[in-house]
Enzyme design. Structure first.
Site, mmCIF file in Angstrom:
data_model
loop_
_atom_site.group_PDB
_atom_site.id
_atom_site.type_symbol
_atom_site.label_atom_id
_atom_site.label_comp_id
_atom_site.label_asym_id
_atom_site.label_seq_id
_atom_site.Cartn_x
_atom_site.Cartn_y
_atom_site.Cartn_z
ATOM 1 N N ARG A 129 -1.512 8.916 11.625
ATOM 2 C CA ARG A 129 -2.126 7.606 11.859
ATOM 3 C C ARG A 129 -3.151 7.753 12.969
ATOM 4 N NH1 ARG A 129 0.244 2.315 12.243
ATOM 5 N NH2 ARG A 129 -1.497 0.820 12.316
ATOM 6 N N LYS A 149 7.702 -0.535 6.777
ATOM 7 C CA LYS A 149 7.533 0.725 6.051
ATOM 8 C C LYS A 149 8.779 0.947 5.212
ATOM 9 C CE LYS A 149 8.789 3.157 10.282
ATOM 10 N NZ LYS A 149 8.227 3.923 11.386
ATOM 11 N N ARG A 154 -2.322 7.584 17.353
ATOM 12 C CA ARG A 154 -1.804 6.212 17.481
ATOM 13 C C ARG A 154 -1.256 5.935 18.876
ATOM 14 N NH1 ARG A 154 4.095 5.903 14.618
ATOM 15 N NH2 ARG A 154 5.069 6.108 16.641
ATOM 16 N N GLU A 167 -5.233 6.541 8.014
ATOM 17 C CA GLU A 167 -4.454 7.778 7.998
ATOM 18 C C GLU A 167 -5.423 8.946 7.895
ATOM 19 O OE1 GLU A 167 -1.171 7.110 8.021
ATOM 20 O OE2 GLU A 167 -0.259 9.091 7.835
ATOM 21 N N GLU A 204 0.845 -1.200 0.000
ATOM 22 C CA GLU A 204 0.000 0.000 0.000
ATOM 23 C C GLU A 204 0.874 1.242 0.000
ATOM 24 O OE1 GLU A 204 -3.182 0.011 3.070
ATOM 25 O OE2 GLU A 204 -2.463 -2.026 3.461
ATOM 26 N N LYS A 242 2.142 4.594 1.715
ATOM 27 C CA LYS A 242 2.238 5.127 3.072
ATOM 28 C C LYS A 242 1.848 6.593 2.964
ATOM 29 C CE LYS A 242 5.616 5.721 6.829
ATOM 30 N NZ LYS A 242 4.583 6.235 7.665
#
Lengths: 525, 341
Positions: A233, A396, A248, A273, A226, A228
């Site tokens: 977040r 990530k 988060r 996000e 996906e 980023k």
């Protein structure tokens, strides 16, 4: 209170995790409710209100000492609580009169009228030793940092109750200090507290940065790829009892984003996000920043910068928790959930396709050019939703930072662990033969480099402005940053996102550092 | 004549022109007076050195017999005349209470009196004579702990912390970081006074200076060089004293379950203790704390106070508030946080 202060003192000077854990478990075993629960909350950073403001402490102190001496002391010590703990005039026999229990002190401050807070605080500071003062100020301003994170505290509680840390994690945000029900359960004296309908934060699953080795080993077909996204977040929770948006780390940021929450009607826990979105178009992080930390955002702002959620994952639907399903299964459920949702603010984070490693590299190259995203996320399709930062499941892959060579102009002492070290640096770029500051950096160097930098600052000081030292314009650093934005607030006209040290160029002459024009050329439109 | 016309700061250190004399110079010079034996005040290589006999003995112990071309030991209260015979500078040494042999320097010239305190403290110290208040026109004071956050607790309380810790952590080797000269011997004496009579184990760098103290009649009890202990595991539950630089060194890895202790005035600031990974900080200093600095400035009563060594700004400010004329003297070569605190 004496016991709590002693515990903090011991924890502060104890390095090893196991020794800290042993000290805390011993304290929990010999301390009654509610004292031990308040101690847990204070150490884990879970207290929900300040007893008093830092500024109130400072004002009381300034009634007792010359302000110039206070400032010099604060600059040297690098920390307010300790400065006050030492400067507060000692009574003839500090600590001799017994202090109330921790629970009583918490209650007294919680129930004190505004006007009573300062006299109450003064009374205790007068009666305490320096170490106890430090403990009280840290407790009351929620600034306790003794190397025990919330996560560590949960592990310690799990050990204390001989249970799994995951059990504590799921419970944690549904119970409140002083945790008497949870502690009773951990001691086997009561049932586990029921929190199913609470609007609570569920600890999120985090990723590791990817390295070369991970990249070489992974088979693209096993991974969901996906973008980023470059927002923040968040977790969106909606139950029959209410709705909330959490950062988060579990901070409730609902009041800043009423537009997003109002659009949600279904029972769910979503992971995604937070972005500013005009329909399907993602706006910049700079724009999102204008909406952060606004407790009552003006209507005009909400309309011009509407909040949307790019949804990555679904943690619970109307029927059940989904954390024990695989990502593949959760993704199917998420696609259907978003199709059926009545909200127009939810957007699916679309998986990207890569049949082999070459096409994965191409996706990364394209994502690096896309200013709306920060890179790629790679998640194992068979990964369960595991709170924390489990190894090997999610990665990530951030795009390479931008780099400029800048010249150090000013330095300031750091705080806490770095107290006394010059660790905060302002750096600049050249405009003709003048340097203009373009940002500040405090990280990216090793402890060894920090010592060298500190030493360099002390030997190259050319001026002092209060706590700030101006240094000779001789040292070049390579600064890494995520993005450059135009800025009206800075004289240089440019602001950098997350600048940090990349390398220290001890060898490079300052006149070869970058010009302001070079830096501005990196601004993305 | 006002001392500002005959005293100055030159690159080797503080300089008295009419006597051609440097005080604690950090480069080799022709004529030096050394206030005490710490390495940031006493160096080898001067042509002619004035100091107390004990400071001379410390310098000889550290640097050997060749530490200067010629030396002239002085007693407290004894004067020497320097400079031109018809325009002399009279120099006299007085006790400073800092470490064994430490002295203040009184310089008298053309009717005015200037005192250089060197490093000093006001607390009782069985290894040296107490600081003597010497009236003067200009008083040059150190300011190592020149901030109001510094108030040193009684040494007995700090040593009790170590003794209690030995009872709680019976099987841990207590490794005490302590400066080799002055602090080390003072900590040992305080332990003996608190009733600790077991042998104390020493890092090699401390041995000769402890012997020197013992030669001067200071009873430190039974001391054992660590190097004589074959089986280091027998040091569990014992006290080992080492210079601070050795705490994190490979040398200390041989000891069983080390508990790191440090004896220094800097230990009052908890972040400093943490940075050095100290588990048990003992706040023991051979310098004045803030209240003592202020007390001394008041008692000496000089019209003018020059401040050096440390946090000058706060003490200059405070002295000005108290009605004294005060300024900072910036001496190079003195790190602002050396291990002599």
């Amino acid at each position: 209170m004496e016991d709590f202060s002693d515990l903090l003192e011991q924890l502060y000077f104890t390095g090893s995790h196991n020794a800290k854990s042993a000290l805390i478990i011993d304290y929990l075993q010999r301390t009654p409710d509610p004292d031990r629960g308040w101690a847990i909350a204070a150490m884990a950073g879970a207290l929900r209100f300040d007893f008093f403001k830092r500024n109130a402490v400072k004002q009381l102190m300034l009634e007792r000492i010359d302000p110039v001496l206070f400032e010099m002391s604060y600059d040297y010590v690098g920390e307010m609580s300790e400065t006050v703990a030492h400067l507060w005039p000692a009574s003839a026999s500090p600590g001799a009169e017994g202090l109330p229990s921790l629970g009583e002190i918490v209650t007294q401050f919680a129930e004190a009228k505004r006007t009573d807070v300062k006299p109450l605080l003064t009374k205790y500071l007068d009666a305490m030793t320096a170490a106890q003062r430090w403990a009280l100020i840290k407790l009351g301003t929620r600034g306790l940092r003794i190397g025990v994170s919330a996560r560590t505290m949960k592990q310690i509680l799990a050990k204390f109750g001989d249970t799994d840390v995951a059990e504590i994690e799921t419970l944690w945000h549904g119970v409140a200090p002083p945790y008497s029900d949870m502690l009773a359960w951990l001691e086997g004296k009561a049932d586990k507290p029921d929190i199913s309908e609470e609007v609570t934060f569920h600890p999120v699953m985090l990723s590791h940065p990817i390295d070369e080795k991970n990249l070489e080993e992974l088979q693209p077909k096993d991974w969901q790829i996906e973008h980023k996204y470059d927002g923040i977040r968040v977790q969106l929770v909606s139950t029959a009892n209410g709705k909330a948006l959490f950062s988060r780390t579990g901070d409730d940021i609902s009041p800043s984003f009423p537009d997003l929450l109002q659009s949600i009607t279904e029972h769910c826990v979503l992971d995604g996000e937070l972005l500013i979105m005009h329909g399907d178009n993602v706006d910049t992080f700079n724009q999102l920043q204008q909406r952060l930390n606004k407790k009552k955002p003006p209507k005009k702002l909400i309309e011009s910068l509407p909040a949307g959620l790019m949804v990555y994952d679904i943690i619970a639907d109307e029927k059940q928790m989904l954390t024990d399903r695989t990502l593949d299964e959760r993704h199917q459920l998420l696609v259907r959930f978003i199709e059926r949702s009545r909200s127009d603010r939810l957007h699916l984070s679309q998986p990207l396709q890569a049949k082999d490693r070459d096409s994965l590299q191409q996706l990364y190259a394209r994502a690096s050019d896309d200013t709306a995203v920060e890179g790629l996320m790679l998640k194992r399709k068979d990964s369960l939703y595991v709170p924390g930062r489990p190894k090997g499941l999610w990665f990530k892959w951030k795009r390479q930072p931008k780099l400029v060579d800048a010249v150090i102009m000013y330095a300031q002492r750091g705080h806490g662990k770095r107290s006394s070290f010059y660790s905060d640096f302002t750096f600049g770029a050249w405009q003709d033969d003048v340097l203009l500051p373009i940002g500040k950096a405090y990280s990216g160097f090793t402890d060894e480099e920090l010592k060298k930098l500190d030493n360099w600052v002390r030997r190259h000081t050319v001026g002092r402005f209060g706590p700030v030292r101006e240094v000779a314009k001789e040292l070049v650093i390579e600064v890494a940053f995520d993005a450059a934005h135009p800025s009206g607030r800075h004289k240089s006209g440019v602001a950098l996102r997350f600048p940090r040290f990349h390398r220290i160029r001890w060898d490079k002459p300052a006149n070869e550092a970058d010009t302001l024009d070079n830096v501005k050329a990196l601004i993305e439109s | 004549m006002h001392p500002q016309h005959w005293m100055s700061v030159e690159s080797p250190g503080l300089y008295c022109r009419p006597a051609d004399l440097y005080i604690d110079p950090m480069k080799p010079v022709a004529l030096a007076v050394v206030t005490h034996g710490h390495t940031d005040h006493a160096m080898a290589g001067h042509s002619h050195v004035y100091a107390t006999d004990k400071t001379m003995a410390i310098m000889t112990t550290r640097y050997g017999e060749e530490m200067a071309e010629s030396t002239q030991p002085m007693r407290y209260g004894e004067s020497v005349m320097l400079g031109e015979a018809d325009d002399p500078v009279r120099m006299t040494l007085y006790p400073a209470g800092h470490i064994m042999g430490s002295a203040q320097v009184l310089l008298e010239y053309r009717g005015s009196r200037l005192v250089v305190s060197g490093d000093y403290k006001r607390r009782p110290d069985p290894t040296c004579l107490p600081f003597e208040v010497v009236p003067c026109d200009v008083f040059i004071t150190e300011a190592t702990f020149g901030l109001p956050v510094f108030t040193h607790p009684p040494i007995e309380r700090e040593v009790d912390k170590l003794i209690n810790s030995l009872q709680v952590f019976k099987h841990r080797c207590h490794l005490v970081g302590s400066y080799a000269l002055g602090k080390c011997q003072r900590v040992i004496l305080a332990l003996r006074q608190a009733g600790y009579h077991k042998p104390i184990y020493l890092h090699g760098a401390l041995i000769r200076l402890c012997e020197l103290y013992q030669q001067h009649g200071i009873d430190l009890g039974k001391l054992v060089p660590v190097s004589e202990i074959e089986d280091k595991s027998t040091l569990a539950g014992e006290i080992v004293i080492a210079p601070p630089s050795a705490l994190a060194d490979r040398w200390s890895r041989a000891f069983p379950d080390v508990r790191t202790v440090m004896a220094s005035g800097w230990m009052q600031i908890r972040a400093r203790a943490r940075q050095k990974q100290v588990e048990l900080p003992m706040i023991i200093s051979d310098h004045c704390d803030w209240p003592e600095l202020i007390q001394t400035i008041e008692e000496v009563g000089a019209k003018e106070v020059w401040v050096t060594h440390g946090r000058e700004n706060a003490l200059v400010y405070q002295a000005t508030q108290m009605g004294f004329k005060a300024r900072a003297l910036s001496l190079l070569g003195y790190e602002d946080e050396q291990e002599t605190g």
